[in-house]
Design a protein around this motif. Structure first.
Motif, mmCIF file in Angstrom:
data_model
loop_
_atom_site.group_PDB
_atom_site.id
_atom_site.type_symbol
_atom_site.label_atom_id
_atom_site.label_comp_id
_atom_site.label_asym_id
_atom_site.label_seq_id
_atom_site.Cartn_x
_atom_site.Cartn_y
_atom_site.Cartn_z
ATOM 1 N N MET A 1 0.663 -0.766 -0.303
ATOM 2 C CA MET A 1 -0.390 0.268 0.018
ATOM 3 C C MET A 1 0.927 1.197 0.047
ATOM 4 S SD MET A 1 -2.570 1.139 3.095
ATOM 5 C CE MET A 1 -3.288 0.110 3.043
ATOM 6 N N ASN A 2 0.490 2.040 -0.635
ATOM 7 C CA ASN A 2 1.088 3.938 -1.064
ATOM 8 C C ASN A 2 0.923 3.850 0.346
ATOM 9 O OD1 ASN A 2 1.961 6.187 -1.197
ATOM 10 N ND2 ASN A 2 1.992 5.927 -3.499
ATOM 11 N N PHE A 3 0.705 4.076 1.325
ATOM 12 C CA PHE A 3 0.194 5.477 2.926
ATOM 13 C C PHE A 3 0.043 6.355 2.265
ATOM 14 C CE2 PHE A 3 0.605 6.919 6.348
ATOM 15 C CZ PHE A 3 -0.136 6.913 7.691
ATOM 16 N N LYS A 4 1.362 7.162 1.486
ATOM 17 C CA LYS A 4 0.789 8.709 1.675
ATOM 18 C C LYS A 4 -0.333 8.660 0.668
ATOM 19 C CE LYS A 4 3.456 10.942 4.012
ATOM 20 N NZ LYS A 4 4.856 11.810 3.915
ATOM 21 N N GLU A 5 -0.806 7.958 -0.323
ATOM 22 C CA GLU A 5 -1.593 8.253 -1.559
ATOM 23 C C GLU A 5 -2.844 7.591 -1.002
ATOM 24 O OE1 GLU A 5 0.574 7.104 -5.322
ATOM 25 O OE2 GLU A 5 -1.565 5.995 -4.788
ATOM 26 N N GLU A 6 -2.753 6.626 -0.368
ATOM 27 C CA GLU A 6 -4.285 6.186 0.475
ATOM 28 C C GLU A 6 -4.810 6.855 2.181
ATOM 29 O OE1 GLU A 6 -7.098 3.811 0.749
ATOM 30 O OE2 GLU A 6 -4.628 3.217 -0.813
ATOM 31 N N LEU A 7 -3.657 7.571 2.715
ATOM 32 C CA LEU A 7 -4.012 8.715 3.588
ATOM 33 C C LEU A 7 -4.667 9.974 2.496
ATOM 34 C CD1 LEU A 7 -4.329 9.984 6.244
ATOM 35 C CD2 LEU A 7 -1.695 10.792 5.958
ATOM 36 N N GLU A 8 -4.159 10.325 1.818
ATOM 37 C CA GLU A 8 -4.926 11.583 0.922
ATOM 38 C C GLU A 8 -6.187 11.293 0.698
ATOM 39 O OE1 GLU A 8 -3.256 14.419 -2.781
ATOM 40 O OE2 GLU A 8 -1.952 13.327 -1.709
ATOM 41 N N THR A 11 -8.352 10.836 4.261
ATOM 42 C CA THR A 11 -8.704 12.535 4.136
ATOM 43 C C THR A 11 -10.259 13.335 3.322
ATOM 44 O OG1 THR A 11 -6.350 12.416 4.748
ATOM 45 C CG2 THR A 11 -7.339 14.413 5.226
ATOM 46 N N LYS A 12 -9.250 12.559 1.956
ATOM 47 C CA LYS A 12 -10.305 13.596 1.550
ATOM 48 C C LYS A 12 -11.851 13.415 0.896
ATOM 49 C CE LYS A 12 -10.380 15.145 -3.523
ATOM 50 N NZ LYS A 12 -11.293 13.717 -4.536
ATOM 51 N N GLU A 13 -11.731 11.710 1.154
ATOM 52 C CA GLU A 13 -13.799 11.317 1.395
ATOM 53 C C GLU A 13 -13.961 11.659 3.424
ATOM 54 O OE1 GLU A 13 -12.894 6.890 1.783
ATOM 55 O OE2 GLU A 13 -14.388 6.161 2.455
ATOM 56 N N VAL A 14 -13.189 12.074 4.060
ATOM 57 C CA VAL A 14 -13.893 11.736 5.492
ATOM 58 C C VAL A 14 -14.150 14.132 5.767
ATOM 59 C CG1 VAL A 14 -12.921 13.033 7.726
ATOM 60 C CG2 VAL A 14 -12.254 10.963 6.573
ATOM 61 N N GLN A 15 -13.380 14.453 4.822
ATOM 62 C CA GLN A 15 -13.663 16.351 4.387
ATOM 63 C C GLN A 15 -15.141 16.093 3.301
ATOM 64 O OE1 GLN A 15 -9.811 18.531 4.746
ATOM 65 N NE2 GLN A 15 -10.484 18.477 2.517
ATOM 66 N N THR A 41 -13.272 24.306 7.209
ATOM 67 C CA THR A 41 -12.198 24.008 5.924
ATOM 68 C C THR A 41 -11.067 24.864 5.978
ATOM 69 O OG1 THR A 41 -13.702 26.551 4.889
ATOM 70 C CG2 THR A 41 -14.236 24.596 4.240
ATOM 71 N N ALA A 42 -10.350 25.045 7.023
ATOM 72 C CA ALA A 42 -9.432 24.982 7.464
ATOM 73 C C ALA A 42 -8.627 24.002 7.408
ATOM 74 C CB ALA A 42 -8.884 25.813 8.449
ATOM 75 N N PRO A 43 -6.747 23.825 6.388
ATOM 76 C CA PRO A 43 -6.201 22.726 6.165
ATOM 77 C C PRO A 43 -6.183 21.733 7.879
ATOM 78 C CG PRO A 43 -4.877 24.653 5.464
ATOM 79 C CD PRO A 43 -6.347 24.974 6.069
ATOM 80 N N GLY A 44 -6.985 21.214 8.172
ATOM 81 C CA GLY A 44 -6.495 20.823 9.698
ATOM 82 C C GLY A 44 -6.447 18.833 9.055
ATOM 83 N N LEU A 47 -7.467 14.085 11.942
ATOM 84 C CA LEU A 47 -7.440 12.867 12.895
ATOM 85 C C LEU A 47 -8.990 12.440 13.185
ATOM 86 C CD1 LEU A 47 -5.352 10.833 13.190
ATOM 87 C CD2 LEU A 47 -4.953 12.400 15.132
ATOM 88 N N ARG A 48 -9.748 12.977 14.241
ATOM 89 C CA ARG A 48 -10.438 12.215 14.884
ATOM 90 C C ARG A 48 -11.573 11.550 14.104
ATOM 91 N NH1 ARG A 48 -7.657 16.156 16.408
ATOM 92 N NH2 ARG A 48 -6.934 16.700 18.251
ATOM 93 N N PRO A 49 -12.367 12.714 13.087
ATOM 94 C CA PRO A 49 -12.932 11.509 12.315
ATOM 95 C C PRO A 49 -12.211 10.631 10.960
ATOM 96 C CG PRO A 49 -12.738 13.846 11.407
ATOM 97 C CD PRO A 49 -12.256 14.094 12.758
ATOM 98 N N LEU A 50 -11.233 10.457 11.200
ATOM 99 C CA LEU A 50 -10.612 9.844 9.924
ATOM 100 C C LEU A 50 -10.469 8.586 11.160
ATOM 101 C CD1 LEU A 50 -8.280 9.112 7.479
ATOM 102 C CD2 LEU A 50 -6.734 9.553 8.623
ATOM 103 N N LEU A 51 -9.868 8.628 12.528
ATOM 104 C CA LEU A 51 -9.759 7.235 13.003
ATOM 105 C C LEU A 51 -11.697 6.700 13.124
ATOM 106 C CD1 LEU A 51 -7.500 8.241 16.051
ATOM 107 C CD2 LEU A 51 -7.323 6.734 14.365
#
Ligand code: GRG
Length: 293
Positions: A1-8, A11-15, A41-44, A47-51
């Motif tokens: 898994m490419n972690f950075k791509e997956e995180l991005e 996170t987009k899905e969460v947003q 909408t500020a760039p946080g 983490l909490r909704p992602l978890l």
């Protein structure tokens, strides 16, 4: 898994899930809604909704009932940042790379904006009652949300922090503050994800324990970044603990030992998640240890 791509991607899905609940900027209170959206909408890191989303899926959750709770948790977290930055508390000018709310909208509206977000969080979470016929899980998730954000959670921890600023502090008191001010919302996020997916009370308690270890590690890392990070990377002022004469894990243990303590806590959290076999979550926990913001 490419972690950075997956995180991005995640996170987009969460947003997307969270942003659908943001208030419309219209009518007489449009300015208040603007202030709310300026913050949300500020760039946080989200983490909490992602978890919450990851734990929900780890326990087999497939529906959308988790979305209003993800939004509610991010709203409560954002409310805490707005109020924490106010002149009466930390009096900070920057957060998430933007001017703080009181700097842009004035102090009165910043107070109201924090209040509005805290209330809107529950208003949003209540929407879950009309999403499923059996409302037991929603009721349990709401109990957790209320408790972890309140006097027995984040606000309790923040009050002890504020009342003891510029004073010598025992390790025991510092741990109480970290467990509540920081870890409580992380624990709550992981527990709510589990509850909504139908996990047992025992599994939910395990998530609380994992969240406690992760929350403590996260706050210690925050202490370290306040000393070693840059304003550009963090999007907020550095050396603020020194400015406010705060006791932290760095002042108690030094940077190197504090790093080791955080790493050990991360390993403990990872151990509590093993058996659940979620590669992304394991990588996320490691990533949080080397984060720069
Ligand atoms: C209600 C006034 C009030 C305060 C509650 C949580 C809190 C106490 C204050 C916020 C400030 C702070 C330093 C809290 C500790 C937890 C923490 C490290 C928050 C920052 O969370 P990140 O890094 O922020 O997840 P982003 O911007 O990425 O969402």
């Amino acid at each position: 898994m490419n972690f950075k791509e997956e995180l991005e991607r995640r996170t987009k899905e969460v947003q997307e899930a969270v942003f659908q609940y943001l208030p419309r900027e219209e009518g007489f209170p449009a300015r208040l809604a603007q202030a709310v959206n300026y913050n949300m909408t500020a760039p946080g890191k989200r983490l909490r909704p992602l978890l919450m989303m990851e734990i929900y899926r780890m326990y087999g959750g497939e529906g959308e009932i988790v979305y209003p709770f993800m939004a509610a948790m991010e709203m409560i977290h954002t409310h805490s940042l707005i109020h924490d930055d106010l002149p009466a508390l930390d009096n900070d000018d920057y957060r998430r790379g933007r001017k703080t709310t009181h700097k842009v909208y004035g102090e009165a509206l910043a107070v109201l904006c924090g209040d509005a977000l805290l209330n809107y969080a529950y208003e949003t979470a209540f929407l879950a009652f009309s999403m499923e016929e059996d409302t037991k899980k929603t009721a349990r998730a709401l109990q957790i949300l209320g408790r972890k954000a309140g006097i027995h959670g984040m606000l309790g921890g923040q009050s002890v922090d504020v009342m003891n600023e510029k004073k010598e502090m025992s390790r025991q008191m510092l741990d109480y503050i970290y467990e509540n001010k920081t870890a409580a919302l992380i624990e709550g996020s992981m527990m709510i994800g589990a509850v909504l997916a139908g996990a047992s009370e025992r599994e939910t308690e395990k998530m609380e324990e994992a969240g406690s270890c992760l929350g403590l590690a996260f706050q210690i890392q925050d202490d370290i970044l306040d000393v070693t990070g840059t304003k550009e990377e963090l999007g907020k002022p550095v050396h603020s603990d020194e400015k406010n004469k705060k006791t932290t894990y760095v002042t108690l243990q030094g940077v190197d030992q504090a790093q080791k303590t955080a790493e050990k806590l991360t390993q403990d959290a990872k151990r509590l998640l093993t058996g659940e076999k979620d590669e992304f979550l394991q990588m996320l926990l490691d990533y949080l240890m080397i984060r720069k913001k």
